[in-house]
Design a protein around this motif. Structure first.
Motif, PDB file in Angstrom:
ATOM      1  N   ARG A  67     -10.769   5.835  -1.472  1.00  0.00           N
ATOM      2  CA  ARG A  67      -9.659   4.968  -1.051  1.00  0.00           C
ATOM      3  C   ARG A  67      -8.319   5.572  -1.448  1.00  0.00           C
ATOM      4  O   ARG A  67      -7.315   5.372  -0.759  1.00  0.00           O
ATOM      5  CB  ARG A  67      -9.800   3.568  -1.665  1.00  0.00           C
ATOM      6  N   VAL A  68      -8.309   6.323  -2.538  1.00  0.00           N
ATOM      7  CA  VAL A  68      -7.082   6.993  -2.981  1.00  0.00           C
ATOM      8  C   VAL A  68      -6.895   8.299  -2.221  1.00  0.00           C
ATOM      9  O   VAL A  68      -5.795   8.609  -1.758  1.00  0.00           O
ATOM     10  CB  VAL A  68      -7.113   7.255  -4.499  1.00  0.00           C
ATOM     11  N   SER A  69      -7.979   9.066  -2.082  1.00  0.00           N
ATOM     12  CA  SER A  69      -7.867  10.362  -1.416  1.00  0.00           C
ATOM     13  C   SER A  69      -7.468  10.215   0.049  1.00  0.00           C
ATOM     14  O   SER A  69      -6.806  11.095   0.606  1.00  0.00           O
ATOM     15  CB  SER A  69      -9.190  11.125  -1.512  1.00  0.00           C
ATOM     16  N   LYS A 128      -5.463   7.940   0.968  1.00  0.00           N
ATOM     17  CA  LYS A 128      -4.118   7.351   0.895  1.00  0.00           C
ATOM     18  C   LYS A 128      -4.067   5.927   1.447  1.00  0.00           C
ATOM     19  O   LYS A 128      -3.068   5.502   2.019  1.00  0.00           O
ATOM     20  CB  LYS A 128      -3.112   8.241   1.630  1.00  0.00           C
ATOM     21  N   VAL A 182      -6.832   0.721  -7.039  1.00  0.00           N
ATOM     22  CA  VAL A 182      -8.285   0.827  -7.085  1.00  0.00           C
ATOM     23  C   VAL A 182      -8.808   0.626  -8.508  1.00  0.00           C
ATOM     24  O   VAL A 182      -9.899   0.074  -8.698  1.00  0.00           O
ATOM     25  CB  VAL A 182      -8.781   2.178  -6.518  1.00  0.00           C
ATOM     26  N   SER A 190      -7.425  -3.391  -4.712  1.00  0.00           N
ATOM     27  CA  SER A 190      -8.204  -2.896  -3.579  1.00  0.00           C
ATOM     28  C   SER A 190      -9.462  -3.755  -3.411  1.00  0.00           C
ATOM     29  O   SER A 190     -10.277  -3.856  -4.333  1.00  0.00           O
ATOM     30  CB  SER A 190      -8.602  -1.440  -3.811  1.00  0.00           C
ATOM     31  N   TRP A 242     -12.938   6.227  -5.224  1.00  0.00           N
ATOM     32  CA  TRP A 242     -11.955   7.308  -5.244  1.00  0.00           C
ATOM     33  C   TRP A 242     -11.509   7.694  -3.835  1.00  0.00           C
ATOM     34  O   TRP A 242     -10.356   8.089  -3.625  1.00  0.00           O
ATOM     35  CB  TRP A 242     -12.555   8.518  -5.951  1.00  0.00           C
ATOM     36  N   ARG A 283       0.844  -1.185   0.000  1.00  0.00           N
ATOM     37  CA  ARG A 283       0.000   0.000   0.000  1.00  0.00           C
ATOM     38  C   ARG A 283       0.891   1.251   0.000  1.00  0.00           C
ATOM     39  O   ARG A 283       2.117   1.135   0.161  1.00  0.00           O
ATOM     40  CB  ARG A 283      -0.899   0.015   1.240  1.00  0.00           C
ATOM     41  N   HIS A 327      -4.879   3.390  -0.742  1.00  0.00           N
ATOM     42  CA  HIS A 327      -4.481   2.637  -1.934  1.00  0.00           C
ATOM     43  C   HIS A 327      -3.919   3.609  -2.962  1.00  0.00           C
ATOM     44  O   HIS A 327      -4.198   4.823  -2.915  1.00  0.00           O
ATOM     45  CB  HIS A 327      -5.680   1.902  -2.545  1.00  0.00           C
ATOM     46  N   THR A 328      -3.164   3.065  -3.899  1.00  0.00           N
ATOM     47  CA  THR A 328      -2.716   3.853  -5.044  1.00  0.00           C
ATOM     48  C   THR A 328      -3.820   3.848  -6.100  1.00  0.00           C
ATOM     49  O   THR A 328      -4.765   3.054  -6.040  1.00  0.00           O
ATOM     50  CB  THR A 328      -1.440   3.257  -5.647  1.00  0.00           C
ATOM     51  N   SER A 329      -3.684   4.737  -7.065  1.00  0.00           N
ATOM     52  CA  SER A 329      -4.682   4.799  -8.143  1.00  0.00           C
ATOM     53  C   SER A 329      -4.755   3.484  -8.905  1.00  0.00           C
ATOM     54  O   SER A 329      -5.843   3.007  -9.246  1.00  0.00           O
ATOM     55  CB  SER A 329      -4.332   5.951  -9.099  1.00  0.00           C
TER      56      SER A 329
END
Length: 224
Positions: A153-155, A157, A164, A108, A151, A95, A159-161
């Motif tokens: 999950r990325v914002s 931090k 997801v 993810s 999204w 992660r 997961h990475t883009s």
């Protein structure tokens, strides 16, 4: 750890009833309590609640359908989550360094599960209503909401883009294949075979119970 959300105190020093109600509500949801303590903002709270919102959507679809496809969807949802766990162990991609979680992040699981349920909901809506303005509106609303939850999950931090995106693709494709397999290969046999009906019902019930137990155990673990 308990957190009190207090408003202005009364002149006699007593706490207004609204404060007590807010405290009771927050104490019932350990994830909200944690996010408030951490001061992470509204997006972090929405992210914590996203899986419950999506689960309620899925449960509503299952209850509305009450047919073999619904049972097959339950089996597919749990199978999709299990596939995500297997893929994580195979790919073993870390992660983002900003999160304290040490388990692999590719793909993810949240993105994969949300995508499966969102696509299943869209397919169900299209099956019920056909191609119409209402069905297209509901489908766009479901997909937009699912995309927003993914999204987050990325914002946040977590997961990475790429993690997801892969999760969303795998979950969507798995759902389409799962749904198509049922309609093309199993639906007719399910309607005519008592043995297959019993097998699907028992499998769905067992997997749903196992998943519910897993969720409750995680809830209790997070509350410590």
């Amino acid at each position: 750890m308990a957190v009190s959300v207090k408003r202005f105190a009364r002149g006699d020093g007593s706490e207004p009833s609204g404060s007590v109600e807010q405290e009771a509500f927050i104490n019932g949801y350990p994830e909200i309590r944690y996010e408030l303590v951490a001061g992470r903002g509204i997006e972090a709270i929405v992210n914590s609640l996203s899986k419950w919102v999506v689960s309620i959507l899925f449960a509503s679809i299952i209850l509305l359908r009450r047919d073999g496809t619904a049972l097959w969807g339950v089996i597919g949802s749990v199978s999709n989550a299990a596939l995500s766990v297997v893929l994580k162990r195979i790919l073993n991609q870390a992660r983002p360094a900003t999160t304290s979680r040490t388990d692999p992040g590719m793909p993810s699981t949240h993105a994969q599960s949300i995508s499966f349920i969102s696509v299943f909901a869209v397919l169900s809506v299209m099956e019920w209503l056909g191609t119409s303005k209402v069905s297209l509106f509901l489908s766009c609303l479901i997909l937009a909401s699912g995309s927003y939850f993914i999204w987050l999950r990325v914002s946040q931090k977590l997961h990475t883009s790429s993690q997801v995106v892969v999760g969303a693709i795998v979950g969507s494709v798995f759902c389409i294949l799962w749904y198509t397999t049922w309609n093309l290969l199993l639906l007719e046999a399910f309607e005519s075979s008592l043995l297959l009906q019993v097998s699907v019902i028992l499998s769905a019930a067992a997997l749903a119970l196992a998943f519910a137990t897993h969720v409750v155990l995680n809830w209790l673990r997070n509350d410590k």
